[in-house]
Design a protein around this motif. Structure first.
Motif, PDB file in Angstrom:
ATOM      1  N   THR A 193       1.039  -1.658   0.059  1.00 21.16           N
ATOM      2  CA  THR A 193       0.349  -0.160   0.342  1.00 21.16           C
ATOM      3  C   THR A 193       0.623   1.332  -0.105  1.00 21.16           C
ATOM      4  OG1 THR A 193      -1.939  -1.831   1.220  1.00 21.16           O
ATOM      5  CG2 THR A 193      -1.408   0.800   0.768  1.00 21.16           C
ATOM      6  N   GLU A 194       2.255   1.328   0.916  1.00 22.46           N
ATOM      7  CA  GLU A 194       2.650   2.448   1.096  1.00 22.46           C
ATOM      8  C   GLU A 194       3.754   2.670  -0.452  1.00 22.46           C
ATOM      9  OE1 GLU A 194       5.244   5.039   2.807  1.00 22.46           O
ATOM     10  OE2 GLU A 194       3.299   4.723   3.050  1.00 22.46           O
ATOM     11  N   TRP A 195       3.713   1.427  -0.562  1.00 19.07           N
ATOM     12  CA  TRP A 195       4.474   1.491  -2.398  1.00 19.07           C
ATOM     13  C   TRP A 195       3.896   2.269  -3.573  1.00 19.07           C
ATOM     14  CZ3 TRP A 195       9.168   0.162  -4.057  1.00 19.07           C
ATOM     15  CH2 TRP A 195       9.087   0.006  -5.742  1.00 19.07           C
ATOM     16  N   ALA A 196       2.291   1.537  -3.308  1.00 22.83           N
ATOM     17  CA  ALA A 196       1.328   2.039  -4.598  1.00 22.83           C
ATOM     18  C   ALA A 196       1.917   3.878  -4.224  1.00 22.83           C
ATOM     19  CB  ALA A 196       0.478   1.273  -4.596  1.00 22.83           C
ATOM     20  N   ILE A 197       0.946   3.639  -3.006  1.00 19.08           N
ATOM     21  CA  ILE A 197       0.642   5.193  -2.456  1.00 19.08           C
ATOM     22  C   ILE A 197       1.481   6.840  -3.021  1.00 19.08           C
ATOM     23  CG2 ILE A 197      -0.265   6.521  -0.590  1.00 19.08           C
ATOM     24  CD1 ILE A 197      -2.225   4.691  -1.816  1.00 19.08           C
ATOM     25  N   ARG A 198       2.828   5.799  -2.576  1.00 17.09           N
ATOM     26  CA  ARG A 198       3.796   6.848  -3.169  1.00 17.09           C
ATOM     27  C   ARG A 198       3.983   7.316  -4.265  1.00 17.09           C
ATOM     28  NH1 ARG A 198       9.047   5.850   0.340  1.00 17.09           N
ATOM     29  NH2 ARG A 198       9.961   7.667  -0.670  1.00 17.09           N
ATOM     30  N   ALA A 199       3.915   6.037  -5.524  1.00 17.94           N
ATOM     31  CA  ALA A 199       3.758   5.906  -6.761  1.00 17.94           C
ATOM     32  C   ALA A 199       2.755   6.612  -7.544  1.00 17.94           C
ATOM     33  CB  ALA A 199       3.642   4.565  -7.522  1.00 17.94           C
ATOM     34  N   ASP A 202       2.418  11.911  -6.721  1.00 13.53           N
ATOM     35  CA  ASP A 202       2.587  13.097  -7.684  1.00 13.53           C
ATOM     36  C   ASP A 202       2.022  13.391  -8.583  1.00 13.53           C
ATOM     37  OD1 ASP A 202       4.838  14.346  -6.094  1.00 13.53           O
ATOM     38  OD2 ASP A 202       6.389  12.889  -7.215  1.00 13.53           O
ATOM     39  N   THR A 203       0.578  12.688  -8.840  1.00 13.29           N
ATOM     40  CA  THR A 203      -0.395  12.341  -9.758  1.00 13.29           C
ATOM     41  C   THR A 203      -1.539  13.929  -9.143  1.00 13.29           C
ATOM     42  OG1 THR A 203      -2.236  10.420  -8.883  1.00 13.29           O
ATOM     43  CG2 THR A 203       0.018  10.078  -9.932  1.00 13.29           C
ATOM     44  N   SER A 204      -2.486  13.685  -9.964  1.00 13.66           N
ATOM     45  CA  SER A 204      -3.470  14.690  -9.179  1.00 13.66           C
ATOM     46  C   SER A 204      -4.654  14.366  -9.267  1.00 13.66           C
ATOM     47  CB  SER A 204      -4.283  15.722 -10.657  1.00 13.66           C
ATOM     48  OG  SER A 204      -2.673  16.961 -11.526  1.00 13.66           O
ATOM     49  N   LEU A 205      -5.031  13.290  -8.880  1.00 14.14           N
ATOM     50  CA  LEU A 205      -5.697  11.502  -7.617  1.00 14.14           C
ATOM     51  C   LEU A 205      -6.577  12.600  -6.866  1.00 14.14           C
ATOM     52  CD1 LEU A 205      -4.943   8.420  -9.759  1.00 14.14           C
ATOM     53  CD2 LEU A 205      -6.659   9.895 -10.390  1.00 14.14           C
ATOM     54  N   ASP A 206      -7.491  12.063  -6.307  1.00 14.22           N
ATOM     55  CA  ASP A 206      -7.935  12.710  -4.470  1.00 14.22           C
ATOM     56  C   ASP A 206      -7.371  11.493  -3.898  1.00 14.22           C
ATOM     57  OD1 ASP A 206     -10.754  10.872  -4.595  1.00 14.22           O
ATOM     58  OD2 ASP A 206     -10.830  12.538  -6.359  1.00 14.22           O
ATOM     59  N   ALA A 207      -7.416  11.355  -2.492  1.00 11.57           N
ATOM     60  CA  ALA A 207      -7.354  10.242  -1.964  1.00 11.57           C
ATOM     61  C   ALA A 207      -8.045   9.241  -1.785  1.00 11.57           C
ATOM     62  CB  ALA A 207      -7.329  10.338  -0.463  1.00 11.57           C
ATOM     63  N   THR A 208      -9.311   9.174  -2.688  1.00  7.20           N
ATOM     64  CA  THR A 208      -9.981   8.168  -2.665  1.00  7.20           C
ATOM     65  C   THR A 208      -9.730   7.786  -4.227  1.00  7.20           C
ATOM     66  OG1 THR A 208     -12.389   8.952  -1.433  1.00  7.20           O
ATOM     67  CG2 THR A 208     -12.082   7.121  -3.213  1.00  7.20           C
ATOM     68  N   THR A 209      -9.314   8.264  -4.620  1.00  4.35           N
ATOM     69  CA  THR A 209      -8.762   7.267  -6.625  1.00  4.35           C
ATOM     70  C   THR A 209      -7.845   6.701  -6.626  1.00  4.35           C
ATOM     71  OG1 THR A 209     -10.706   8.687  -7.429  1.00  4.35           O
ATOM     72  CG2 THR A 209      -9.058   8.062  -8.718  1.00  4.35           C
ATOM     73  N   MET A 211      -6.332   5.104  -3.886  1.00  3.91           N
ATOM     74  CA  MET A 211      -6.712   4.053  -2.557  1.00  3.91           C
ATOM     75  C   MET A 211      -7.864   3.300  -3.497  1.00  3.91           C
ATOM     76  SD  MET A 211      -6.188   1.754  -0.125  1.00  3.91           S
ATOM     77  CE  MET A 211      -5.504   3.290   0.932  1.00  3.91           C
ATOM     78  N   HIS A 212      -8.751   3.549  -4.364  1.00  2.00           N
ATOM     79  CA  HIS A 212      -8.965   2.919  -5.513  1.00  2.00           C
ATOM     80  C   HIS A 212      -8.150   2.203  -6.384  1.00  2.00           C
ATOM     81  CE1 HIS A 212     -13.509   4.516  -4.778  1.00  2.00           C
ATOM     82  NE2 HIS A 212     -13.314   3.694  -4.341  1.00  2.00           N
ATOM     83  N   VAL A 213      -7.141   2.580  -7.193  1.00  4.00           N
ATOM     84  CA  VAL A 213      -6.268   2.200  -8.326  1.00  4.00           C
ATOM     85  C   VAL A 213      -5.635   1.734  -7.469  1.00  4.00           C
ATOM     86  CG1 VAL A 213      -4.626   3.031  -9.548  1.00  4.00           C
ATOM     87  CG2 VAL A 213      -6.360   4.540  -9.645  1.00  4.00           C
ATOM     88  N   HIS A 214      -4.687   1.335  -6.081  1.00  3.50           N
ATOM     89  CA  HIS A 214      -4.107   0.377  -5.670  1.00  3.50           C
ATOM     90  C   HIS A 214      -4.735  -1.032  -5.003  1.00  3.50           C
ATOM     91  CE1 HIS A 214      -1.787  -1.977  -2.543  1.00  3.50           C
ATOM     92  NE2 HIS A 214      -2.657  -1.489  -1.911  1.00  3.50           N
TER      93      HIS A 214
END
Length: 304
Positions: A193-199, A202-209, A211-214
């Motif tokens: 989870t940490e790896w994906a959120i850090r990846a 720098d995108t423009s996604l909001d927090a919920t999106t 998490m959904h992408v991850h």
């Protein structure tokens, strides 16, 4: 006295009289909830109070342990006998799960493999639930994520997916041990989870999106890999391989063809001509690129 306070008092007493010594694990939240017949929240509150009072401390990949007394000796950097025995217990459990599947994993089976008494295991792990967390962390450590993340969110998610697939290939049971709705409290899993959120940071996604992408990327790998363990379980129960099982479905396939209820499927089977081999590695590779392409539309759409 409230239930949480009774648990706190009991743990303190066990520490005071030496039944729980510095560095040893204390019962997990789930174990306390079962032993005392209380809600998980009550057990968690008791551990929180103990931590606030300095009685216990959380240690990564180990769990909650009895803290060193103030002014006492610092813990040695070299692993203690307690640590080494715990590692042996975890590795024995991983070997059983790798060889025979999770269905055969019991505390007694682990003890038998190590030549120990079953009850002695509880000096090193709080119970089967705690053991499963340690097993998952040990399995994930066999295939570490890269020390240096690649550039870009897409390369980051792809690298994570490939390491995740390696873990499942070596330890198929890991794909069947946790769920999205009730995630295992595993530091090893949290690394993904940490790896994906850090990846995605720098995108423009909001927090919920984010998490959904991850979760979508992670679930894609886990969903395919779950079939490795399911197939192994089926073969263990029946003694029949996947190919042998398919070969025995001739009568059912003839019924499908004769029923005329599934014409598109029948035409596809005819077109395949019996030349289809379901290779999970190939399926993983086939879908990973299109999945990332689809997620790119979400990520880049947000940027625009």
């Amino acid at each position: 006295m409230a239930a949480a306070a009774r648990i706190v008092a009991d743990i303190k007493q066990r520490v005071a009289d030496g039944r729980l010594r510095p560095g040893e694990r204390v019962p997990s939240t789930r174990q306390l909830a079962r032993d005392w017949g209380v809600a998980l929240a009550t057990a968690a509150k008791a551990l929180t109070v103990l931590a606030q009072e300095g009685v216990v401390v959380a240690e990564p990949r180990v769990g909650t342990i009895v803290a060193e007394p103030k002014g006492g000796r610092a813990r040695r950097s070299a692993p203690s006998e307690q640590d080494l025995t715990r590692e042996r217990v975890v590795r024995a459990a991983v070997e059983i799960a790798d060889t025979d599947g999770l269905a055969e994993l019991t505390m007694r089976a682990v003890a038998d493999r190590l030549g120990m008494a079953t009850m002695s295991l509880y000096r090193h792990v709080g119970g089967k639930d705690d053991l499963l967390v340690l097993m998952v962390d040990a399995a994930l450590d066999d295939f570490a994520l890269p020390e240096q993340p690649p550039q870009g969110w897409r390369a980051g998610l792809e690298a994570s997916a490939r390491v995740q697939w390696q873990v499942y290939r070596a330890h198929p049971w890991v794909a069947r041990i946790s769920s999205l709705t009730r995630p295992l409290p595993s530091p090893g899993l949290l690394k993904y989870t940490e790896w994906a959120i850090r990846a995605l940071e720098d995108t423009s996604l909001d927090a919920t999106t984010k998490m959904h992408v991850h979760l979508l990327a992670y679930s894609y790998v886990e969903g395919i890999a779950a079939n490795i363990e399911l197939e192994r379980q089926a073969r263990a129960v029946t003694g029949v391989t996947g190919d042998e099982w398919m070969a025995g479905q001739g009568e059912y396939l003839r019924w499908i063809a004769g029923s005329r209820r599934f014409p598109a499927f029948v035409r596809l089977v005819d077109e395949l001509g019996g030349d289809f081999d379901l290779d999970l590695d190939r399926l993983f590779e086939f879908g990973l690129g299109p999945l990332l392409d689809g997620l790119a539309a979400v990520v880049e759409g947000a940027s625009r």
